[in-house]
Enzyme design. Structure first.
Site, short mmCIF file in Angstrom:
data_model
loop_
_atom_site.label_atom_id
_atom_site.label_comp_id
_atom_site.label_asym_id
_atom_site.label_seq_id
_atom_site.Cartn_x
_atom_site.Cartn_y
_atom_site.Cartn_z
N ASP A 483 -6.55 11.07 -9.47
CA ASP A 483 -5.35 11.07 -10.08
C ASP A 483 -5.11 10.17 -11.27
O ASP A 483 -4.25 10.20 -12.23
CB ASP A 483 -4.33 10.25 -9.05
CG ASP A 483 -3.67 11.35 -8.08
OD1 ASP A 483 -3.76 12.59 -8.37
OD2 ASP A 483 -3.21 10.76 -7.02
C1 GLC Z 1 -5.00 8.58 -3.75
C2 GLC Z 1 -4.34 9.97 -3.60
C3 GLC Z 1 -5.08 11.04 -3.58
C4 GLC Z 1 -6.30 10.94 -4.75
C5 GLC Z 1 -7.07 9.66 -4.91
C6 GLC Z 1 -8.04 9.41 -5.83
O1 GLC Z 1 -5.82 8.33 -2.73
O2 GLC Z 1 -3.57 9.88 -2.39
O3 GLC Z 1 -4.62 12.28 -3.82
O4 GLC Z 1 -6.95 12.29 -4.86
O5 GLC Z 1 -6.08 8.75 -4.96
O6 GLC Z 1 -7.19 9.20 -7.10
C1 GLC Z 2 -2.23 5.63 -8.47
C2 GLC Z 2 -3.72 5.39 -7.72
C3 GLC Z 2 -4.10 6.36 -6.85
C4 GLC Z 2 -3.21 7.23 -6.29
C5 GLC Z 2 -2.05 7.42 -7.16
C6 GLC Z 2 -0.71 8.11 -6.64
O1 GLC Z 2 -2.89 6.50 -9.58
O2 GLC Z 2 -4.46 4.72 -8.60
O3 GLC Z 2 -4.95 6.07 -6.13
O4 GLC Z 2 -3.36 8.41 -5.90
O5 GLC Z 2 -1.38 6.43 -7.79
O6 GLC Z 2 0.07 7.52 -5.94
#
Ligand code: GLC
Ligand code: GLC
Length: 811
Positions: A483
């Site tokens: 993300d």
């Molecule tokens: C969080 C989100 C997931 C994403 C991960 C890596 O765990 O829930 O959707 O793939 O972060 O950024």
């Molecule tokens: C932030 C976090 C990630 C998560 C995303 C969505 O980017 O670092 O881990 O998946 O928020 O909540």
């Protein structure tokens, strides 16, 4: 250092001190009513939706951290204390907390009085039971007063924390025969109320928080408890609570049992009122009556145990390693069920008012629970697919209550659609339910625009193909699985979210990770077409898969490992050419899982590089070197301090991809080394470093660049649970369901031998013993099923309801 121990026979983790490094929690509830409970009875409960129907209040990040829950106070002639230690924090003579499957039992002993409280949500009823047993273990009679305490949340947890101009005026209760009814807003549009009652005569009650505590006191020193007397207050506005006081006399050796019920009731509109202004309590009274005896509660407890026994006996292992067994048999599948129930909504790190259900998260979570609850998995798949658009893209999240896509976050995370294919094929392989493919599912939740589930999957596949960049690799969009790798975002405004801010409309930023996914998942789709007899379609999918495979080899590999991406300018990310972020874990995992580079040494070199650059004593970090400053062209990943979260933290979710990749190379020792490093049961001994629950995975462990290397954050709600379950059961132990049978293909450490596995699959039960006389990691020399030698390691579906013995000899 340990703070407790595993009791595997009872499927419990037993905590021996209230002073754990962080609140160690558990979940109550399996259907509509859920609670979170810490080892000192902190936490809260809700009905279906942690934001909109929250029953009790909880202040996140409080001081002290975990302050607020279902509390009891015991007042005796020497003073007062809490038998779960919080909130009074008076030392107990002894303390134990047993977190079990869907229940928690906390026992505190002080001054020869033992108080054991069982917290559970029974199957099928929207209530929490708090069963308190007090035993006089001394040799003189005792007179005590027990005070209960919970604080009501005014339903909408967000308003409850922010909108005091309103909430301070609306709080309302009724008290009837010792039961406290919370009816805020019931006079207008709400048809639901909460209640807290007990199966015993009470001596007094309080419903006004200020009267119970006193205006200047914290939860550790309520004035009512100090005075030994409730005030019998009826709250009007401000802050409604429920507290009972009960005087109890106990002879030496005597035990008494009190059953408190905290429940939720919805009335049909026409039955709202008993008389003007008085709520209809019929349903609550029925529940109070039903659970008024120790026998019923005990029976409900046994039913709950049996429920979990059924869920947890679909796949079990018995090996030489008790830690492995307890992860596979108990805690990992238990956590997978929690991610099914909660998605990413409510934990001690997720406030229950934030995220909805993630499209990619929910599809991946499914891998971990599909064998336990196939019917619910089916429903989940159809819900998720309905939030896909007709062009194959998908809402990134949807709301569990409405099941509609979430407009605020929208779409544009280009890995999302592909995960649907993975979930559906995993579901059919487990169940054989091919009919699901023909179910008509809406696009964008529009019942006038439908397509079969199979068409949805085709659209997912084509979405990637319709969005390729200059190297023939998939465009990344807002982000892919990571993300925080925001290659089109270029955000300079601290007030906007990386997840939702306006992106550049670039057609250059490409993801090698999605490319690897496409090859891996494309093969799944082709396999499904073949099984459906659609050879032509299978071939056309495979053609695209091969093209992508070649594009990855040509444009996605960088000397020793797979690149991560091309950025907005077409520059490499995750390359030797970069100063920071030279190597990323995700493409090494998924590209090798997809089979790319296995025949020409590229895969092996990539995994060796992972070991060299990303491996640490506490797991594999996400990338190296960590970004030391914010980079406009990379986005949120570089916003985190080095070693935390996506900036080179040990982001546990992706570690199992490397484990699985290692098994494809036959390196069982490496695969298991990575498994052991992050599997919580193996971290129990270093709980003072790891700090979170030694029975569940955390999303993140601080990486080697962080001052607090080895410290975990964000336990419970993470895709880590499903993927580690996938890695250990399907790839290391090697039992893989397929459309028409089970493949048996273990890849284990060379010194493992004699592993016994029970797998319930379709209607039959397979008792599989794996022998490893030659000390290999991979390779099945012989398989004998029910006394008959087989010619391959694929077990064709055997007929119903029978038990089959399978002997596997590796070599
Ligand atoms: C969080 C989100 C997931 C994403 C991960 C890596 O765990 O829930 O959707 O793939 O972060 O950024
Ligand atoms: C932030 C976090 C990630 C998560 C995303 C969505 O980017 O670092 O881990 O998946 O928020 O909540």
């Amino acid at each position: 250092m340990k703070y407790g121990y595993f009791d595997d026979v009872n499927r419990e983790y037993v905590i021996q001190t209230p002073k754990t490094p962080y609140p160690w929690i558990n979940y109550l509830g399996s259907d509509n009513f859920f609670g979170l409970i810490s080892n000192t009875a902190g936490g809260y409960c809700f009905y279906k939706d942690a934001r909109l129907r929250r029953l009790t209040r909880y202040r996140y990040n409080n001081i002290p951290l975990d302050n607020g829950g279902r509390y009891f106070y015991i007042r005796d002639k020497d003073g007062y204390y809490s038998p779960a230690w919080m909130p009074v924090k008076e030392d107990l003579d002894s303390y134990t907390c047993r977190h079990g499957m869907g229940y928690t039992k906390i026992t505190g002993v002080k001054n020869h009085l033992e108080t054991e409280t069982l917290y559970m949500v029974p199957l099928g009823d929207p209530i929490e039971i708090h069963r308190v047993k007090v035993r006089n273990k001394g040799n003189v009679p005792k007179e005590i007063i027990i005070f209960s305490f919970i604080e009501f949340c005014l339903w909408n947890a967000y308003d409850d924390m922010t909108n005091y101009q309103r909430t301070y005026s609306i709080g309302a209760v009724e008290v009837d025969n010792g039961t406290i009814y919370h009816k805020t807003d019931y006079r207008e549009r709400r048809n639901h109320y909460a209640f807290y009652g007990v199966n015993h005569q009470i001596n007094g009650f309080d419903t006004d928080r200020e009267a119970f505590l006193g205006p200047f006191n914290g939860l550790h020193e309520p004035e009512a408890v100090l005075a030994g007397k409730s005030n019998n207050t009826i709250v009007s506005g401000w802050n409604p609570i429920a507290s009972h006081s009960i005087e109890i006399k106990l002879l030496p050796g005597e035990e008494k049992e009190l059953i408190f019920i905290l429940g939720y009731v919805e009335n049909p509109v026409e039955e709202k009122w008993q008389e003007k202004g008085v709520i209809n309590k019929k349903r609550a009274k029925k529940l109070l009556e039903k659970y008024s005896t120790g026998d019923t509660v005990h029976r409900a407890f046994l039913e709950l145990k049996e429920h979990w026994h059924q869920l947890l006996t679909k796949f079990t292992v018995k090996s030489h390693d008790e830690k492995l067994d307890r992860m596979v048999n108990i805690w990992n599948p238990y956590q997978c069920m929690t991610t099914f129930n909660m998605s990413r909504s409510a934990s001690y790190f997720e406030t229950g008012i934030g995220r909805g259900m993630g499209f990619r998260d929910s599809n991946q979570d499914l891998l971990g629970f599909v064998h336990q609850i196939p019917e619910k998995a089916r429903e989940r798949i159809l819900d998720i697919a309905a939030t896909q658009f007709e062009d194959g893209s998908a809402y990134h999240q949807y709301q569990p209550l409405t099941k509609k896509g979430n407009h605020e976050i929208g779409s544009g995370f280009n890995d999302d659609p592909l995960w649907l294919i993975l979930a559906v094929t995993a579901y059919i392989k487990e169940t054989g339910d091919f009919d699901i493919l023909d179910v008509q599912v809406p696009y964008n939740c529009d019942p006038n625009n439908m397509g079969s589930l199979l068409e949805h999957m085709e659209k997912s596949f084509h979405y990637t193909l319709n969005n390729l960049g200059p190297h023939g690799l998939p465009l990344i969009g807002r982000a892919d699985w990571n993300d925080c790798l925001n290659l089109n975002c270029f955000s300079v405004n601290p007030d906007e979210s990386f997840q939702t801010c306006e992106n550049q409309k670039g057609k250059t930023a490409e993801s090698v990770f999605i490319a690897g996914m496409f090859v891996y998942i494309g093969k799944e789709l082709a396999g499904l077409y073949k099984r459906l007899g659609k050879e032509d379609l299978a071939q056309s999918v495979l053609l695209e898969v091969e093209k992508m495979h070649n594009n990855v080899e040509t444009h996605g590999y960088d000397q020793e490992w797979f690149l991560r991406a091309y950025d907005f300018y077409g520059d490499k990310v995750g390359s030797v050419e970069n100063e920071e972020g030279k190597i990323f874990i995700e493409p090494q995992g998924f590209c090798v899982m997809a089979g790319i580079g296995i025949d020409n040494g590229k895969a092996q070199r990539a995994l060796d590089a992972v070991d060299r650059y990303l491996n640490t004593p506490y797991g594999l970090v996400l990338q190296q070197p960590a970004y030391s400053e914010y980079k406009l062209n990379l986005g949120e990943i570089s916003s985190y301090p080095p070693g935390y979260k996506e900036n080179a933290g040990i982001f546990c979710h992706n570690n199992p991809w490397i484990m699985i990749a290692e098994t494809l190379l036959g390196r069982g020792d490496k695969a298991f080394e990575y498994y052991r490093k992050i599997a919580p049961a193996y971290l129990e001994e270093i709980s003072e470093i790891h700090r979170l629950e030694p029975y569940v995975y955390a999303q993140m462990i601080a990486g080697k660049d962080a001052p607090r290397h080895g410290e975990a954050k964000n336990s419970w709600l993470t895709g880590t649970a499903a993927w580690n379950y996938e890695a250990i059961t399907k790839w290391i132990l090697g039992i893989r369901p397929d459309y028409d049978g089970l493949t048996i293909d273990p890849c284990i450490p060379k010194d493992w031998d004699n592993i016994a596995i029970k797998r319930v699959y379709r209607d039959a039960e397979y008792h599989i013993t794996i022998r490893n006389p030659e000390g290999v990691s991979k390779g099945v020399k012989k398989i004998i099923i029910d006394g008959q030698e087989q010619d391959s390691n694929f077990i064709r579906l055997l007929d119903n309801a029978a038990v089959h013995n399978v002997e596997v000899i590796m070599g």
